[in-house]
Design a protein around this motif. Structure first.
Motif, PDB file in Angstrom:
ATOM      1  N   PHE A 182       0.836  -1.203   0.000  1.00  0.00           N
ATOM      2  CA  PHE A 182       0.000   0.000   0.000  1.00  0.00           C
ATOM      3  C   PHE A 182       0.872   1.255   0.000  1.00  0.00           C
ATOM      4  O   PHE A 182       0.573   2.243  -0.678  1.00  0.00           O
ATOM      5  N   ALA A 183       1.973   1.219   0.755  1.00  0.00           N
ATOM      6  CA  ALA A 183       2.863   2.378   0.855  1.00  0.00           C
ATOM      7  C   ALA A 183       3.427   2.760  -0.508  1.00  0.00           C
ATOM      8  O   ALA A 183       3.484   3.947  -0.863  1.00  0.00           O
ATOM      9  N   LEU A 184       3.854   1.771  -1.297  1.00  0.00           N
ATOM     10  CA  LEU A 184       4.399   2.065  -2.623  1.00  0.00           C
ATOM     11  C   LEU A 184       3.320   2.639  -3.533  1.00  0.00           C
ATOM     12  O   LEU A 184       3.550   3.628  -4.245  1.00  0.00           O
ATOM     13  N   ASP A 185       2.128   2.045  -3.517  1.00  0.00           N
ATOM     14  CA  ASP A 185       1.046   2.542  -4.373  1.00  0.00           C
ATOM     15  C   ASP A 185       0.676   3.977  -4.013  1.00  0.00           C
ATOM     16  O   ASP A 185       0.434   4.814  -4.888  1.00  0.00           O
ATOM     17  N   LEU A 186       0.639   4.269  -2.720  1.00  0.00           N
ATOM     18  CA  LEU A 186       0.296   5.624  -2.289  1.00  0.00           C
ATOM     19  C   LEU A 186       1.408   6.602  -2.652  1.00  0.00           C
ATOM     20  O   LEU A 186       1.142   7.729  -3.094  1.00  0.00           O
ATOM     21  N   GLY A 223      10.815   7.911 -12.367  1.00  0.00           N
ATOM     22  CA  GLY A 223      10.668   6.815 -13.317  1.00  0.00           C
ATOM     23  C   GLY A 223      11.016   5.475 -12.704  1.00  0.00           C
ATOM     24  O   GLY A 223      10.387   4.456 -12.992  1.00  0.00           O
ATOM     25  N   LEU A 224      12.015   5.484 -11.816  1.00  0.00           N
ATOM     26  CA  LEU A 224      12.442   4.243 -11.167  1.00  0.00           C
ATOM     27  C   LEU A 224      11.327   3.650 -10.319  1.00  0.00           C
ATOM     28  O   LEU A 224      10.970   2.473 -10.455  1.00  0.00           O
ATOM     29  N   LEU A 225      10.741   4.453  -9.435  1.00  0.00           N
ATOM     30  CA  LEU A 225       9.713   3.932  -8.539  1.00  0.00           C
ATOM     31  C   LEU A 225       8.404   3.659  -9.267  1.00  0.00           C
ATOM     32  O   LEU A 225       7.628   2.800  -8.865  1.00  0.00           O
ATOM     33  N   ALA A 226       8.159   4.382 -10.367  1.00  0.00           N
ATOM     34  CA  ALA A 226       6.944   4.134 -11.137  1.00  0.00           C
ATOM     35  C   ALA A 226       6.971   2.749 -11.775  1.00  0.00           C
ATOM     36  O   ALA A 226       5.931   2.106 -11.948  1.00  0.00           O
ATOM     37  N   LYS A 227       8.169   2.277 -12.123  1.00  0.00           N
ATOM     38  CA  LYS A 227       8.298   0.986 -12.807  1.00  0.00           C
ATOM     39  C   LYS A 227       8.591  -0.167 -11.849  1.00  0.00           C
ATOM     40  O   LYS A 227       8.527  -1.332 -12.244  1.00  0.00           O
ATOM     41  N   MET A 228       8.924   0.141 -10.610  1.00  0.00           N
ATOM     42  CA  MET A 228       9.344  -0.907  -9.681  1.00  0.00           C
ATOM     43  C   MET A 228       8.185  -1.842  -9.346  1.00  0.00           C
ATOM     44  O   MET A 228       7.076  -1.402  -9.043  1.00  0.00           O
ATOM     45  N   ASP A 274      10.115  -6.150  -5.993  1.00  0.00           N
ATOM     46  CA  ASP A 274      11.374  -5.417  -5.845  1.00  0.00           C
ATOM     47  C   ASP A 274      11.282  -4.383  -4.725  1.00  0.00           C
ATOM     48  O   ASP A 274      12.252  -4.142  -3.998  1.00  0.00           O
ATOM     49  N   TRP A 275      10.104  -3.765  -4.599  1.00  0.00           N
ATOM     50  CA  TRP A 275       9.903  -2.777  -3.535  1.00  0.00           C
ATOM     51  C   TRP A 275      10.027  -3.427  -2.159  1.00  0.00           C
ATOM     52  O   TRP A 275      10.719  -2.921  -1.281  1.00  0.00           O
ATOM     53  N   LEU A 276       9.359  -4.566  -1.971  1.00  0.00           N
ATOM     54  CA  LEU A 276       9.433  -5.255  -0.685  1.00  0.00           C
ATOM     55  C   LEU A 276      10.861  -5.715  -0.405  1.00  0.00           C
ATOM     56  O   LEU A 276      11.327  -5.673   0.739  1.00  0.00           O
TER      57      LEU A 276
END
Length: 406
Positions: free
Chosen positions: A10-14, A261-266, A270-272
């Motif tokens: 949820f944190a990444l999506d937000l 761009g990096l976080l939009a594609k992650m 990979d985020w976890l």
């Protein structure tokens, strides 16, 4: 998905949603504070509103069957345990431990006289450690707004003095669910202030660098590498004797100015992996700017929580009948969030707060014939004898009721 991984997803999506709406600007959020406030709404949601909450909080996979009452109770308990571990409850206004730890508090401000379902109150108290207070939104919503803000300011040590802006609660507000947290800690190894001096910081590729105070230290750092994509450095804080250490992870993209761009594609995987990577020790000369961030976001705006799948919460179709009343009577009218964070050579201090204002729909006007009134009994007639033409009313009786007893 278990609550901890759900929160991190949820944190990444937000982050992505807020980043997209704030291109090129500083912003800060506390996903755990927002998640805690959404969790307090969960016991009161029903049917599709509940499904959206569970899905939006990334607690279920797409297409999963609706939760049974038993499954919902189990989910509330597991959420409560996760939140208790992540943000320990405590009296942030008076705790002496706050100089080196993290503390949070939840409160529910409920309109006096409102008939709230007992199981909702039980969930707030037992699962989410929320204190429940009576409020008088209907009589003086502005005084209640100030009261809530004062409590948040106390918990956050005045880092967030006005979470609820003017107009965010009104006479139709029936309850406000609030989470507030405060954090302060020293670096495990501080920076030397004598090694802080102004250096250029590149805002973007098209403007000239600006000069900012930059802290410096050469040491062995926990360094995180993700292929040729990014480099991260973990800055550890002193142990607060809880056994759960905290750190600040600063992430730098390999591509110049390529952070968004990096976080939009992650991917979520990979985020976890990034969030949980402790890093490998390596010697490096690190330069880190001194920072003060403070961001306010109204998360009910279309680009934020509704964009992430929580639309029904804020709509005429909201079903919060697990709190009180019937489906459609209550909805989330405002979801305020503010976060503040700063650090210097010695450590960091931060605070965050989230508040969901839950309103009743505009009640139909009350028309009570409880004083003298006039009455007219009329008949509709046509203006021409054959029944055609305009139709008008002809009074048959006219009277006044001064005393219904006759």
């Amino acid at each position: 998905m278990d609550p901890l991984n759900a929160h991190n997803a949820f944190a990444l999506d937000l982050y992505r949603a807020i980043s997209e709406a704030n291109t090129g600007r500083n912003f800060l959020l506390s996903p755990i504070s927002i998640f805690a406030t959404l969790s307090m709404i969960l016991p009161g949601a029903r049917k599709q509103t509940l499904d959206q909450l569970v899905s939006g909080m990334r607690l279920s996979e797409s297409g999963q069957k609706p939760l049974s009452a038993e499954s919902l109770a189990q989910l509330e308990s597991s959420l409560g345990r996760m939140l208790s571990s992540a943000i320990p409850a405590g009296n942030a206004a008076s705790s002496s431990k706050l100089s080196s730890s993290l503390q949070s508090a939840n409160r529910a401000f409920i309109q006096a006289g409102m008939e709230v379902r007992r199981d909702f109150l039980t969930a707030l108290r037992s699962s989410f450690r929320s204190e429940i207070l009576s409020a008088e939104f209907a009589k003086d919503s502005e005084a209640e707004r100030v009261r809530i803000n004062n409590w948040v300011a106390t918990v956050t040590k005045d880092k967030i003095p006005e979470l609820l802006k003017s107009g965010s609660v009104d006479p139709l507000t029936r309850l406000v669910l609030v989470n507030a947290l405060y954090f302060k800690a020293n670096w495990s190894v501080p920076f030397d202030p004598r090694s802080t001096f102004d250096e250029p910081f590149e805002l973007n590729a098209s403007t000239a660098p600006v000069s900012v105070p930059m802290m410096h230290r050469t040491a062995n750092w926990p360094i995180v590498f993700v292929a040729d994509v990014l480099t991260g450095v973990r800055f550890d804080f002193e142990d607060d004797n809880s056994g759960q250490r905290m750190s600040l992870l600063a992430v730098l993209p390999a591509e110049q100015h390529g952070l968004d761009g990096l976080l939009a594609k992650m991917s979520q995987e990979d985020w976890l992996r990034l969030v949980n990577d402790a890093g490998e020790s390596g010697k490096a000369a690190v330069s880190l700017p001194k920072i003060k961030l403070n961001s306010f976001t109204e998360l009910s705006e279309a680009a934020y929580l509704p964009h992430l799948g929580f639309g029904k919460l804020f709509s005429n179709d909201a079903d919060l009948s697990g709190i009180a009343s019937t489906p459609g009577d209550l909805y989330v009218s405002s979801f305020a969030h503010q976060a503040a964070l700063e650090w210097d050579e010695f450590g960091a201090e931060g605070a965050a707060a989230s508040a969901a204002a839950i309103n009743t729909r505009m009640a139909p006007p009350r028309i009570a014939f409880d004083q003298p009134f006039a009455v007219i009994v009329s008949r509709e007639v046509a203006t021409s004898g054959d029944g055609a033409g305009d139709k008008r009313q002809v009074p048959i009786f006219i009277g006044r009721v001064s005393d219904p007893r006759g």
